[in-house]
Motif scaffolding. Structure first.
Motif, mmCIF file in Angstrom:
data_model
loop_
_atom_site.group_PDB
_atom_site.id
_atom_site.type_symbol
_atom_site.label_atom_id
_atom_site.label_comp_id
_atom_site.label_asym_id
_atom_site.label_seq_id
_atom_site.Cartn_x
_atom_site.Cartn_y
_atom_site.Cartn_z
ATOM 1 N N UNK A 161 -6.659 3.036 6.648
ATOM 2 C CA UNK A 161 -7.254 1.954 5.850
ATOM 3 C C UNK A 161 -7.715 0.777 6.691
ATOM 4 N N UNK A 197 -3.552 8.597 -4.103
ATOM 5 C CA UNK A 197 -4.147 8.927 -2.804
ATOM 6 C C UNK A 197 -5.656 9.065 -2.921
ATOM 7 N N UNK A 240 0.989 10.506 -7.420
ATOM 8 C CA UNK A 240 0.762 10.313 -5.972
ATOM 9 C C UNK A 240 -0.628 10.799 -5.583
ATOM 10 N N UNK A 274 0.833 -1.204 0.000
ATOM 11 C CA UNK A 274 0.000 0.000 0.000
ATOM 12 C C UNK A 274 0.867 1.253 0.000
ATOM 13 N N UNK A 275 1.929 1.171 0.777
ATOM 14 C CA UNK A 275 2.828 2.321 0.824
ATOM 15 C C UNK A 275 3.461 2.558 -0.528
ATOM 16 N N UNK A 280 1.122 4.147 -3.006
ATOM 17 C CA UNK A 280 0.821 5.564 -2.801
ATOM 18 C C UNK A 280 2.026 6.458 -3.048
ATOM 19 N N UNK A 281 3.217 5.887 -3.083
ATOM 20 C CA UNK A 281 4.389 6.724 -3.328
ATOM 21 C C UNK A 281 4.876 6.574 -4.758
ATOM 22 N N UNK A 321 -2.150 5.978 5.682
ATOM 23 C CA UNK A 321 -1.376 6.587 4.595
ATOM 24 C C UNK A 321 -0.001 7.013 5.100
ATOM 25 N N UNK A 322 0.974 6.966 4.213
ATOM 26 C CA UNK A 322 2.309 7.405 4.592
ATOM 27 C C UNK A 322 2.277 8.885 4.999
#
Lengths: 299, 178
Positions: B36, A168, A164, A1-2, A5-6, B48-49
């Motif tokens: 999440x 998001x 990004x 997931x990280x 999103x990056x 989220x980061x």
């Protein structure tokens, strides 16, 4: 997931589209410069990077889907007529790039001009409106590339930012709703809140009781029995179960050498006493009370 | 050394896990960080980061501050009764025992794991790894690396009890001083 999103799962960032019989030499040099700057994994040029056995069309499609930028190398022999041919890979590459909203930068070599929109196939007419980078005569190739790289840097950063944001936004759809909790969690939180409330309402009385106890003990150590008795009584009025206050008060009352006080002390003392408490009381408790106490309090 | 299976500790101290998760989710929600998934019985949250060091500090240390504060408040009466040598029985005794259980449970989960802080440190982009906030987060990472080691000898329990005893003593001292 990280990673999603990056955007850090990406490998290919720049796609070079060219015709092998047009400006393949310039495209190759451009590829080398880009690889030197961004690394081999970040730049795609079909000749070197398609794995053996891969189907060309599908592979290009997959690569372009995730690219940030597509550089279209246009030389003197870059024919717009061939773009209309069925299965023309250059047209397909550019069309997919536009469809994927990849930034397209035409790179003009050998004095080539930008193609006119009306001569281009419908799906790539936007190419004519793209801001081109002209590798015209008069400058060294390396310097020209350096200028292009600065543009590439900016474009990649912008594209990464957009990507990004898109990711998001997409993930926001599956995010939990803010400030919403399961019922049972709310129930646990409510119980804890209730406990906090109970604790806070209890505390002022206890603080005063402990302060009274400390003052009483200080007064008792100085031999001020009157103050000690009043402070011990105050502590007991606030926390009736305080054993320390009961023993302290009884000790102070016995020390005052009055029969009434001794009777009060007997009533204050708890049902059972441990050895240290008994030792403390013995110092001030008259013998007749000790005997009575032993019989009554410690059967 | 006493060994107690993890699931037993989870059951016995579940209010601590719940509060830790709620505190982290609450601050993520306040800061607009999408969440999440939340595992209330594990004390973990998937969010989220976070690229800002200041926001990372708030979220990373949220359970530390919230659980420590709650531990101190919930253990107030218990500690005062202890200092008064009180021997509560009946309803007062039951309430005191419940407060002691919840307070210790919450306090035991106040100290974040080193890996949690490291996750936030790694999330900060290279070019933003400077400044006071980032260095505070790094210092917290070093501190909680040490507490991670000491948890093997029940530091989390010692911490909860220490917080529960130290705060009432400090309050009483202040009350007597003024």
């Amino acid at each position: 997931l990280r990673e999603a999103t990056t955007g850090s799962w990406r490998r290919t960032e720049i796609f070079i589209s060219y015709r092998r019989d047009d400006a393949s030499g310039q495209a190759g040099r451009l590829y080398d410069q880009l690889v030197e700057r961004f690394g081999e994994d970040s730049v795609f040029m079909d000749v070197d990077t398609i794995p053996p056995g891969e189907e060309f069309d599908g592979y290009i499609d997959d690569i372009l889907r995730d690219c940030y930028m597509c550089i279209v190398v246009i030389g003197q022999r870059w024919s717009t007529e061939r773009l209309h041919a069925d299965g023309d890979f250059v047209r397909r590459e550019i069309a997919i790039a536009f469809a994927r909203k990849v930034r397209v930068i035409p790179a003009l070599f050998d004095g080539a001009k930008m193609p006119e929109a009306e001569k281009l196939p419908a799906e790539i007419t936007d190419l004519a409106r793209c801001e081109a980078y002209d590798f015209g005569a008069g400058r060294t190739f390396r310097r020209q590339v350096t200028e292009l790289l600065a543009q590439v840097d900016r474009a990649i950063e912008e594209a990464k930012q957009r990507q990004r944001e898109r990711n998001r936004e997409a993930f926001r759809g599956i995010a939990l709703r803010p400030h919403q909790y399961p019922i049972w969690v709310l129930f646990v939180c409510a119980l804890i809140a209730l406990a906090v409330f109970a604790s806070l309402t209890w505390v002022p009385t206890q603080v005063r009781a402990l302060a009274n106890l400390r003052r009483a003990e200080a007064a008792q150590s100085k031999g001020d029995n009157l103050t000690a008795i009043s402070q011990f009584r105050a502590a007991l009025s606030q926390v009736a179960t305080s054993r320390d206050a009961k023993i302290g008060l009884a000790t102070a009352l016995f020390a005052s050498n009055s029969k009434e006080a001794a009777m009060e002390a007997m009533n204050v003392l708890p049902e059972t006493l441990d050895q240290s408490e008994m030792d403390q009381l013995k110092k001030v408790m008259p013998a007749e009370y000790q005997a009575f106490f032993k019989e009554r309090k410690k059967p | 050394m006493i060994f107690i299976p993890g699931f037993v500790i989870t059951i016995l101290t579940f209010p601590g896990y719940v509060m830790k998760t709620v505190a982290t989710k609450f601050w993520c929600d306040v800061l607009g960080v999408p969440v999440y998934d939340a595992k209330y019985f594990k004390g973990t949250i998937l969010h989220e980061k976070i690229e800002s060091a200041a926001q990372s500090i708030i979220v990373a240390l949220s359970s530390f501050t919230v659980n420590t504060s709650l531990c101190a408040i919930l253990l107030f009466p218990v500690a005062f009764l202890f200092f008064l040598g009180a021997d509560p029985d009946g309803l007062e005794g039951t309430i005191t025992a419940l407060l002691a259980w919840v307070g210790i449970s919450v306090g035991m989960h106040a100290l974040p794991a080193r890996s949690e802080i490291q996750f936030y440190l790694n999330g900060i982009p290279e070019d933003m790894r400077r400044g006071l906030s980032y260095n505070i987060l790094r210092a917290a990472g070093a501190l909680f690396a040490l507490t991670d080691l000491l948890k093997r000898i029940w530091l989390d329990l010692v911490y909860a009890v220490a917080v529960g005893l130290a705060v009432p003593l400090a309050i009483t001292s202040l009350y007597m001083a003024f």
